[in-house]
Enzyme design. Structure first.
Site, PDB file in Angstrom:
ATOM      1  N   SER A   1       2.861 -10.241   6.825  1.00 47.33           N
ATOM      2  CA  SER A   1       1.648 -11.055   6.667  1.00 47.33           C
ATOM      3  C   SER A   1       2.055 -12.464   6.270  1.00 47.33           C
ATOM      4  CB  SER A   1       0.762 -10.488   5.563  1.00 47.33           C
ATOM      5  OG  SER A   1      -0.258 -11.409   5.223  1.00 47.33           O
TER       6      SER A   1
ATOM      7  N   TYR B   1       0.018  -7.096  -2.758  1.00 47.52           N
ATOM      8  CA  TYR B   1       0.076  -7.127  -1.283  1.00 47.52           C
ATOM      9  C   TYR B   1       1.126  -8.129  -0.789  1.00 47.52           C
ATOM     10  CZ  TYR B   1      -1.731  -7.545   3.542  1.00 47.52           C
ATOM     11  OH  TYR B   1      -1.870  -7.572   4.912  1.00 47.52           O
TER      12      TYR B   1
ATOM     13  N   LYS C   1       4.593  -7.453   1.368  1.00 51.18           N
ATOM     14  CA  LYS C   1       4.858  -8.063   2.680  1.00 51.18           C
ATOM     15  C   LYS C   1       6.127  -8.933   2.641  1.00 51.18           C
ATOM     16  CE  LYS C   1       1.362  -6.194   4.818  1.00 51.18           C
ATOM     17  NZ  LYS C   1       1.577  -5.181   5.866  1.00 51.18           N
TER      18      LYS C   1
HETATM   19  P1  NAD Z   1      -6.933  -1.414   9.041  1.00 49.49           P
HETATM   20  O1  NAD Z   1      -7.335  -1.015   7.661  1.00 49.49           O
HETATM   21  O2  NAD Z   1      -7.975  -1.516  10.094  1.00 49.49           O
HETATM   22  O3  NAD Z   1      -5.771  -0.447   9.593  1.00 49.49           O
HETATM   23  C1  NAD Z   1      -4.760   0.069   8.769  1.00 49.49           C
HETATM   24  C2  NAD Z   1      -4.491   1.486   9.215  1.00 49.49           C
HETATM   25  O4  NAD Z   1      -3.448   2.025   8.381  1.00 49.49           O
HETATM   26  C3  NAD Z   1      -5.706   2.398   9.057  1.00 49.49           C
HETATM   27  O5  NAD Z   1      -5.945   3.145  10.232  1.00 49.49           O
HETATM   28  C4  NAD Z   1      -5.316   3.286   7.893  1.00 49.49           C
HETATM   29  O6  NAD Z   1      -5.933   4.583   7.931  1.00 49.49           O
HETATM   30  C5  NAD Z   1      -3.806   3.354   8.062  1.00 49.49           C
HETATM   31  N1  NAD Z   1      -3.133   3.802   6.844  1.00 49.49           N
HETATM   32  C6  NAD Z   1      -3.410   3.464   5.566  1.00 49.49           C
HETATM   33  N2  NAD Z   1      -2.626   4.135   4.717  1.00 49.49           N
HETATM   34  C7  NAD Z   1      -1.806   4.901   5.465  1.00 49.49           C
HETATM   35  C8  NAD Z   1      -0.777   5.817   5.156  1.00 49.49           C
HETATM   36  N3  NAD Z   1      -0.426   6.073   3.898  1.00 49.49           N
HETATM   37  N4  NAD Z   1      -0.135   6.444   6.169  1.00 49.49           N
HETATM   38  C9  NAD Z   1      -0.491   6.207   7.461  1.00 49.49           C
HETATM   39  N5  NAD Z   1      -1.476   5.350   7.818  1.00 49.49           N
HETATM   40  C10 NAD Z   1      -2.126   4.700   6.822  1.00 49.49           C
HETATM   41  O7  NAD Z   1      -6.174  -2.798   8.845  1.00 49.49           O
HETATM   42  P2  NAD Z   1      -5.533  -3.821   9.905  1.00 49.49           P
HETATM   43  O8  NAD Z   1      -6.139  -5.133   9.617  1.00 49.49           O
HETATM   44  O9  NAD Z   1      -5.553  -3.287  11.273  1.00 49.49           O
HETATM   45  O10 NAD Z   1      -4.039  -3.867   9.329  1.00 49.49           O
HETATM   46  C11 NAD Z   1      -2.900  -3.405  10.021  1.00 49.49           C
HETATM   47  C12 NAD Z   1      -1.663  -4.050   9.422  1.00 49.49           C
HETATM   48  O11 NAD Z   1      -1.744  -5.464   9.605  1.00 49.49           O
HETATM   49  C13 NAD Z   1      -1.519  -3.815   7.922  1.00 49.49           C
HETATM   50  O12 NAD Z   1      -0.157  -3.614   7.594  1.00 49.49           O
HETATM   51  C14 NAD Z   1      -1.983  -5.125   7.334  1.00 49.49           C
HETATM   52  O13 NAD Z   1      -1.421  -5.374   6.060  1.00 49.49           O
HETATM   53  C15 NAD Z   1      -1.498  -6.108   8.373  1.00 49.49           C
HETATM   54  N6  NAD Z   1      -2.188  -7.394   8.347  1.00 49.49           N
HETATM   55  C16 NAD Z   1      -3.534  -7.461   8.536  1.00 49.49           C
HETATM   56  C17 NAD Z   1      -4.153  -8.700   8.474  1.00 49.49           C
HETATM   57  C18 NAD Z   1      -5.642  -8.864   8.668  1.00 49.49           C
HETATM   58  O14 NAD Z   1      -6.115  -9.970   8.495  1.00 49.49           O
HETATM   59  N7  NAD Z   1      -6.384  -7.855   9.072  1.00 49.49           N
HETATM   60  C19 NAD Z   1      -3.390  -9.852   8.220  1.00 49.49           C
HETATM   61  C20 NAD Z   1      -2.025  -9.732   8.030  1.00 49.49           C
HETATM   62  C21 NAD Z   1      -1.424  -8.490   8.097  1.00 49.49           C
END
Ligand code: NAD
Length: 250
Positions: free
Chosen positions: A145, A158, A162
């Site tokens: 991130s 968080y 990251k």
């Molecule tokens: P999201 O919450 O829609 O998806 C995350 C997924 O991870 C979910 O399906 C959840 O059930 C799964 N998950 C959670 N705990 C778990 C575990 N212990 N074992 C297996 N699966 C698990 O979120 P997203 O926005 O799609 O995020 C995906 C990745 O992108 C994450 O690592 C997040 O930190 C990163 N990210 C997201 C953003 C954003 O703005 N949305 C920005 C930077 C990074």
């Protein structure tokens, strides 16, 4: 040489947290490029997402699994290797937030975020590397991130997870490069998913002001970068952190 529309044909990609959000769109994108897909997630939707991917004509399987459970993960990678025949791509995407300002952040919130985001990525990377080392090839893409690079008030846990993932990426890249295994990270900015939906409107507006391209990212923006780093188009890139953040982190 003309580019093929299916650069990942016959490859197996494992995507953690692949039931929804960025993981789901990344899985669909890799499937459209020919990859067979194994999804790991803790929510039931993982089955429906796998069925949606299989409808594209590739092999797809959804596994209910928690990335923090070493035994479960290790067993699953063995099963995936047996069912699919190889483990070629790992996308470490599972992640959560438990935001709070520093003095209000509990030990539990710290531990939970570090366990899933960082330890989970390590556990999956180690499990995948076992098979990639044997076949002398593989691509690992860690979803970090922008806040792992620039920090963010209210996200000490968080952003530490990251930033840790970026260190993990670079160390594993150095360790595995001689065996033809590449390890890279993507640092997304603000992506429209369930994770960001829950933020207060003021926080979303403040975030938008920090983005030079003046728009939030769609999950597809991140999935495009995943495809690039998972394919031979990036064959001379390892240990890199690709910022896909509309300029937020520069
Ligand atoms: P999201 O919450 O829609 O998806 C995350 C997924 O991870 C979910 O399906 C959840 O059930 C799964 N998950 C959670 N705990 C778990 C575990 N212990 N074992 C297996 N699966 C698990 O979120 P997203 O926005 O799609 O995020 C995906 C990745 O992108 C994450 O690592 C997040 O930190 C990163 N990210 C997201 C953003 C954003 O703005 N949305 C920005 C930077 C990074």
């Amino acid at each position: 040489m003309p580019r093929t529309p299916t650069p990942l044909k016959g490859k197996t990609a494992v995507i953690t947290g692949g039931a929804r959000g960025i993981g789901r769109i990344a899985a669909l994108t890799l499937a459209e490029s020919g990859a067979n897909i194994a999804l790991l997630d803790v929510i039931e939707d993982v089955k429906a997402t796998a069925a949606e991917i299989a409808a594209k004509g590739v092999k797809a399987q959804g596994y209910l699994a928690d990335v923090t459970h070493t035994e479960q993960v290790t067993g699953l990678f063995k099963e995936i290797q047996g069912t699919f025949g190889s483990v070629d791509v790992l996308v470490n995407n599972a992640g959560i937030t438990r935001d709070a300002m520093l003095l209000r952040m509990s030990d539990e919130d710290w531990d939970k975020v570090l366990a899933i985001n960082l330890r989970g990525a390590f556990v999956c990377l180690r499990a995948a590397a076992r098979y990639m080392l044997k076949q002398q090839s593989g691509c690992i893409v860690n979803i970090a991130s922008v806040v792992g690079v620039i920090g963010n008030a209210g996200q000490c846990n968080y952003s530490a997870s990251k930033a840790g993932m970026i260190g993990l990426t670079k160390s594993a890249a150095r360790e595995l490069a001689s065996r033809n295994i590449r390890v890279n990270a993507i640092a997304p900015g603000y992506v429209k998913t369930a994770m960001t939906d829950k933020l207060p409107e003021e926080a979303k507006a403040a975030m938008l002001k920090m983005i030079p391209l003046a728009r939030y990212s769609e999950p597809q923006d991140i999935a495009n970068a995943v495809l690039f780093l998972a394919s031979d188009e990036s064959s001379y890139i390892t240990g890199h952190v690709l910022h896909v953040d509309g300029g937020m982190g520069m």
